[in-house]
Design a protein around this motif. Structure first.
Motif, PDB file in Angstrom:
ATOM      1  N   ASP A 194      -3.893   5.608  -4.650  1.00  0.00           N
ATOM      2  CA  ASP A 194      -2.808   6.163  -3.597  1.00  0.00           C
ATOM      3  C   ASP A 194      -3.559   7.096  -2.496  1.00  0.00           C
ATOM      4  O   ASP A 194      -2.920   7.229  -1.451  1.00  0.00           O
ATOM      5  CB  ASP A 194      -1.773   6.578  -4.317  1.00  0.00           C
ATOM      6  N   LEU A 195      -4.537   7.665  -2.976  1.00  0.00           N
ATOM      7  CA  LEU A 195      -5.361   8.702  -2.006  1.00  0.00           C
ATOM      8  C   LEU A 195      -6.132   8.009  -0.964  1.00  0.00           C
ATOM      9  O   LEU A 195      -6.386   8.749   0.044  1.00  0.00           O
ATOM     10  CB  LEU A 195      -6.146   9.595  -2.868  1.00  0.00           C
ATOM     11  N   LEU A 196      -6.497   6.758  -1.283  1.00  0.00           N
ATOM     12  CA  LEU A 196      -7.266   6.079  -0.276  1.00  0.00           C
ATOM     13  C   LEU A 196      -6.609   5.859   1.142  1.00  0.00           C
ATOM     14  O   LEU A 196      -5.052   5.928   0.914  1.00  0.00           O
ATOM     15  CB  LEU A 196      -7.713   4.601  -0.524  1.00  0.00           C
ATOM     16  N   THR A 197      -6.913   5.565   2.155  1.00  0.00           N
ATOM     17  CA  THR A 197      -6.303   5.152   3.447  1.00  0.00           C
ATOM     18  C   THR A 197      -5.798   3.719   3.272  1.00  0.00           C
ATOM     19  O   THR A 197      -6.422   3.054   2.474  1.00  0.00           O
ATOM     20  CB  THR A 197      -7.236   5.206   4.587  1.00  0.00           C
ATOM     21  N   PRO A 198      -4.886   3.621   3.949  1.00  0.00           N
ATOM     22  CA  PRO A 198      -4.122   2.099   4.017  1.00  0.00           C
ATOM     23  C   PRO A 198      -5.194   0.929   3.968  1.00  0.00           C
ATOM     24  O   PRO A 198      -5.171   0.122   3.326  1.00  0.00           O
ATOM     25  CB  PRO A 198      -3.092   1.982   4.855  1.00  0.00           C
ATOM     26  N   GLU A 199      -6.209   1.168   4.935  1.00  0.00           N
ATOM     27  CA  GLU A 199      -7.122   0.304   5.167  1.00  0.00           C
ATOM     28  C   GLU A 199      -8.227   0.042   4.054  1.00  0.00           C
ATOM     29  O   GLU A 199      -8.364  -1.024   3.598  1.00  0.00           O
ATOM     30  CB  GLU A 199      -7.885   0.674   6.630  1.00  0.00           C
ATOM     31  N   MET A 200      -8.579   1.210   3.384  1.00  0.00           N
ATOM     32  CA  MET A 200      -9.322   1.243   2.307  1.00  0.00           C
ATOM     33  C   MET A 200      -8.673   0.522   1.152  1.00  0.00           C
ATOM     34  O   MET A 200      -9.198  -0.232   0.327  1.00  0.00           O
ATOM     35  CB  MET A 200      -9.799   2.537   1.819  1.00  0.00           C
ATOM     36  N   GLN A 201      -7.399   0.965   1.063  1.00  0.00           N
ATOM     37  CA  GLN A 201      -6.658   0.199  -0.095  1.00  0.00           C
ATOM     38  C   GLN A 201      -6.755  -1.550  -0.063  1.00  0.00           C
ATOM     39  O   GLN A 201      -6.697  -2.013  -1.235  1.00  0.00           O
ATOM     40  CB  GLN A 201      -5.117   0.700   0.026  1.00  0.00           C
ATOM     41  N   GLU A 202      -6.263  -2.077   1.398  1.00  0.00           N
ATOM     42  CA  GLU A 202      -6.608  -3.245   1.199  1.00  0.00           C
ATOM     43  C   GLU A 202      -7.933  -3.587   0.920  1.00  0.00           C
ATOM     44  O   GLU A 202      -7.927  -4.959   0.586  1.00  0.00           O
ATOM     45  CB  GLU A 202      -6.182  -3.691   2.948  1.00  0.00           C
ATOM     46  N   GLN A 203      -9.073  -3.022   1.430  1.00  0.00           N
ATOM     47  CA  GLN A 203     -10.275  -3.548   1.073  1.00  0.00           C
ATOM     48  C   GLN A 203     -10.592  -3.481  -0.498  1.00  0.00           C
ATOM     49  O   GLN A 203     -11.067  -4.310  -0.873  1.00  0.00           O
ATOM     50  CB  GLN A 203     -11.413  -2.871   2.154  1.00  0.00           C
ATOM     51  N   VAL A 204     -10.269  -2.538  -1.011  1.00  0.00           N
ATOM     52  CA  VAL A 204     -10.513  -2.329  -2.647  1.00  0.00           C
ATOM     53  C   VAL A 204      -9.862  -3.413  -3.269  1.00  0.00           C
ATOM     54  O   VAL A 204     -10.059  -3.776  -4.203  1.00  0.00           O
ATOM     55  CB  VAL A 204     -10.080  -0.805  -2.937  1.00  0.00           C
TER      56      VAL A 204
END
Length: 350
Positions: A315-325
């Motif tokens: 939840d602390l990641l940026t939305p873009e990073m969340q999608e990538q992860v």
């Protein structure tokens, strides 16, 4: 006479060996269970460790046994520090009537395998689980490895580290140079490489899995010698020192095994590479007691339902990073990403 001697041995070992679970584990002997005359397996599990509950990994593993108390199990956690006592302790716990005995790490696993034929003859319903050990037990009738492989969670941690660092290098600190630690370090390096953004990994060992001071010293030296802002620690108790030094130095840390962001703060431990072996242990105990256990290996990974990160970190990641992860994790589970590329000799073949 053999039965009387076994009971006397069990009582002697119970008094002489420290209970690492304290009041978390009962000191009562289970009933029924491994006595061939008994009609059913006892709901009774003993966890044997040479480390003790002060080690975060051991505490997490024990929680997978301790939770069974809520289902009416008798559970015990015993610590034994002398290798010469390993065989007698395993025999004693079998004589006490435990239907499941879980050993921790290779040294205890090797002894369990050596005793497997003897124990099978005396206690045919006893199941021995070799926790976090790849010691070969394929020739036994009553031993099985429990493996929650850290490669995938370390791969994801490496990817996150490489994609979020502001430096050219990221760090990794383990405790000693062992095959198990290789799976953390090389899995992490493979994830960094998969990010494909030119980041490199700096490696170091504390030299002692139980000394937090050495962990702090190792982290201090790594930070002083390298321009880094991220360190992944897989150093057991010595890893606590790594985290504390990262906190003092303002360096981000990646925790291991369980979520470590709560106790040490997510501003320091911003990601944890989970190794939910406690869930695997619980499942194995239940299967053994129910009589449904088969085979010599329980391998727990993404494809089998394991989790590799905590939602609170995600939840602390940026939305873009969340999608990538999320895509990386989904692709690992489906096999679209080969996490062993460049490390083929470490590939798990089953």
């Amino acid at each position: 006479m053999k039965k009387i001697l076994s009971v006397l041995l069990a009582l002697t070992m119970t008094l002489s060996l420290a209970a690492c679970g304290g009041d978390k584990g009962t000191t009562e002997s289970p009933t029924g269970g491994n006595d061939p005359a008994s009609g059913e397996r006892a709901k009774a599990a003993c966890y044997i460790t040479s480390v003790g509950l002060s080690a975060p990994f051991t505490a997490m593993c024990w929680s997978g046994v301790d939770v069974l108390k809520d289902q009416g199990w008798t559970v015990k956690c015993l610590e034994v520090s002398e290798t010469t006592e390993y065989a007698d302790q395993i025999r004693a716990m079998a004589a006490e009537g435990y239907s499941v005995i879980i050993t921790e790490f290779d040294a205890l696993a090797e002894v369990a395998v050596q005793l497997s034929d003897e124990l099978y003859q005396a206690y045919p319903d006893l199941q021995l689980f070799l926790n976090d050990s790849y010691v070969d037990c394929k020739s036994t009738k009553n031993c099985a490895n429990i493996i929650c492989d850290p490669w995938e969670s370390s791969f994801v941690a490496g990817y996150v580290a490489a994609m979020t660092t502001e430096k050219d290098k990221v760090g990794w600190i383990g405790h000693t140079n062992t095959p198990t630690q290789d799976r953390f370090s090389y899995g992490y390096a493979a994830g960094v490489a998969y990010a494909n953004n030119g980041k490199e990994v700096v490696f170091a060992y504390t030299g002692d899995s139980n000394d937090s001071n050495k962990g702090q010293e190792t982290a201090k030296a790594m930070i002083a010698d390298n321009d880094i802002d991220t360190i992944y620690q897989t150093a057991n108790t010595s890893g606590i020192g790594v985290i504390l030094e990262c906190k003092d130095a303002g360096v981000r840390c990646i925790g291991v095994d369980m979520w470590q962001g709560g106790e040490y703060g997510q501003e320091t431990v911003f990601w944890s590479a989970l190794k939910p072996i406690n869930d695997a242990i619980t499942d194995c105990c239940l299967s053994a007691q129910a009589g449904t256990w088969e085979g010599n290996m329980y391998y727990y990974d993404l494809a089998h339902g394991a989790t590799v990160y905590d939602q609170r970190d995600f939840d602390l990641l940026t939305p873009e990073m969340q999608e990538q992860v999320k895509k990386v994790v989904d692709d690992i589970a489906s096999g679209a990403i080969d996490v062993y590329e460049g490390y083929d000799e470490y590939r798990y073949e089953g």
